[in-house]
Design an enzyme around this catalytic site. Sequence first.
Site, PDB file in Angstrom:
ATOM      1  CB  SER A   7       1.138 -10.472   4.996  1.00 17.26           C
ATOM      2  OG  SER A   7      -0.251 -10.414   5.259  1.00 17.26           O
ATOM      3  CG  HIS A  32       2.162  -6.329   6.402  1.00 16.38           C
ATOM      4  ND1 HIS A  32       2.444  -5.012   6.111  1.00 16.38           N
ATOM      5  CD2 HIS A  32       0.978  -6.588   5.806  1.00 16.38           C
ATOM      6  CE1 HIS A  32       1.477  -4.505   5.373  1.00 16.38           C
ATOM      7  NE2 HIS A  32       0.560  -5.440   5.165  1.00 16.38           N
ATOM      8  CG  ASP A  34      -2.538  -7.259   5.911  1.00 15.84           C
ATOM      9  OD1 ASP A  34      -2.276  -6.127   5.463  1.00 15.84           O
ATOM     10  OD2 ASP A  34      -1.939  -8.290   5.570  1.00 15.84           O
ATOM     11  CG  MET A  36      -8.517  -6.458   6.009  1.00 14.52           C
ATOM     12  SD  MET A  36      -8.678  -7.892   4.957  1.00 14.52           S
ATOM     13  CE  MET A  36      -7.015  -7.956   4.276  1.00 14.52           C
ATOM     14  CG  HIS A  65      -1.900  -2.513   5.275  1.00 18.17           C
ATOM     15  ND1 HIS A  65      -1.932  -3.438   4.245  1.00 18.17           N
ATOM     16  CD2 HIS A  65      -2.443  -1.384   4.767  1.00 18.17           C
ATOM     17  CE1 HIS A  65      -2.475  -2.885   3.186  1.00 18.17           C
ATOM     18  NE2 HIS A  65      -2.810  -1.643   3.464  1.00 18.17           N
ATOM     19  CG  MET A  67      -6.177  -2.509   4.048  1.00 18.33           C
ATOM     20  SD  MET A  67      -5.816  -4.164   3.472  1.00 18.33           S
ATOM     21  CE  MET A  67      -5.057  -4.833   4.943  1.00 18.33           C
ATOM     22  CG  MET A 136      -2.188  -1.521  -1.272  1.00 18.27           C
ATOM     23  SD  MET A 136      -1.603  -2.770  -0.117  1.00 18.27           S
ATOM     24  CE  MET A 136      -2.463  -4.240  -0.692  1.00 18.27           C
ATOM     25  CG  ASP A 175       0.648  -5.711   1.337  1.00 16.81           C
ATOM     26  OD1 ASP A 175       0.660  -6.936   1.154  1.00 16.81           O
ATOM     27  OD2 ASP A 175      -0.091  -5.137   2.166  1.00 16.81           O
TER      28      ASP A 175
HETATM   29  C1  DX5 Z   1      -3.992  -7.672   1.185  1.00 14.78           C
HETATM   30  C2  DX5 Z   1      -3.020  -7.529   2.318  1.00 14.78           C
HETATM   31  C3  DX5 Z   1      -1.744  -8.222   2.108  1.00 14.78           C
HETATM   32  C4  DX5 Z   1      -1.843  -9.713   1.896  1.00 14.78           C
HETATM   33  C5  DX5 Z   1      -0.622 -10.169   1.155  1.00 14.78           C
HETATM   34  O1  DX5 Z   1      -5.043  -6.796   1.383  1.00 14.78           O
HETATM   35  O2  DX5 Z   1      -2.721  -6.164   2.545  1.00 14.78           O
HETATM   36  O3  DX5 Z   1      -0.819  -7.923   3.143  1.00 14.78           O
HETATM   37  O4  DX5 Z   1      -1.954 -10.429   3.086  1.00 14.78           O
HETATM   38  O5  DX5 Z   1      -0.734 -11.539   0.892  1.00 14.78           O
HETATM   39  P1  DX5 Z   1       0.032 -12.215  -0.329  1.00 14.78           P
HETATM   40  O6  DX5 Z   1       1.487 -12.011  -0.107  1.00 14.78           O
HETATM   41  O7  DX5 Z   1      -0.388 -13.645  -0.244  1.00 14.78           O
HETATM   42  O8  DX5 Z   1      -0.438 -11.531  -1.598  1.00 14.78           O
HETATM   43 ZN    ZN Z   2      -1.102  -5.541   3.916  1.00 15.14          ZN
END
Ligand code: DX5
Ligand code: ZN
Length: 217
Positions: A7, A32, A34, A36, A65, A67, A136, A175
């Site tokens: 990630s 991955h 992310d 947001m 991903h 969000m 998640m 994740d």
């Molecule tokens: C959280 C993200 C994850 C996060 C995981 O909202 O979707 O992908 O970056 O990070 P770790 O592995 O540090 O929990």
């Molecule tokens: Zn993620």
Amino acid sequence: MILVAPSILSADFARLGKSCVAMGDAGADILHFDVMDGMFVPNISFGIPVLKDLNKYTDMPIDVHLMIEEPHRYIKQFAENGADYITIHVEAESDIEGTLKMIADYGVIPAVSVKPGTPAEAVFPYLEKIGMILVMSVEPGFGGQSFMPCAIDKVRILREECNRRGLTDMLIEVDGGINLETGKLVVDAGADVLVAGSALFNADDPASIIAQFKTMA
Ligand code: DX5
Ligand code: ZN
């Protein structure tokens, strides 16, 4: 086979391209990514221009991903800028079927995610339309949180339901808070894609951790 997806939320963004190439060299399979929006989750990360530029540095598949609220508004841009998988949250989208079809029509693999408080069964109506499920194991929004064990049963339920329907190629990704200990728990329950942010980007020797993840099955 276990696929490992670093990630990049935990990467040093000033060196993002090099860090991602290094993860590929260390044996990672998928990046991955992310996204947001400060609405669906209480944090803002990065988006389409970063995806576009990252694709100039690496040929690794990129797992976006989302969000974000109502992700159907941005599928076109993520698809045209190099997403290989696009994951939407069942909690965030008013037209889930239509959005999954839009993703598939762009030639991108559609995936659906559930937050820790959402039951596995919320994914059942979409199983025939997706290539991956993202469970998640933390509340989405931040890297570096602790793994929530409720994800283990959810993975087991989803793997059993996929097998019951003959969907033997379904990827189940987990994740949040994944490390060598929690990764083994979810792999034993049926997961085959491990997302890890802090466990890989904060490691002295990510290649060794990736190798250990990949031999867990
Ligand atoms: C959280 C993200 C994850 C996060 C995981 O909202 O979707 O992908 O970056 O990070 P770790 O592995 O540090 O929990
Ligand atoms: Zn993620």
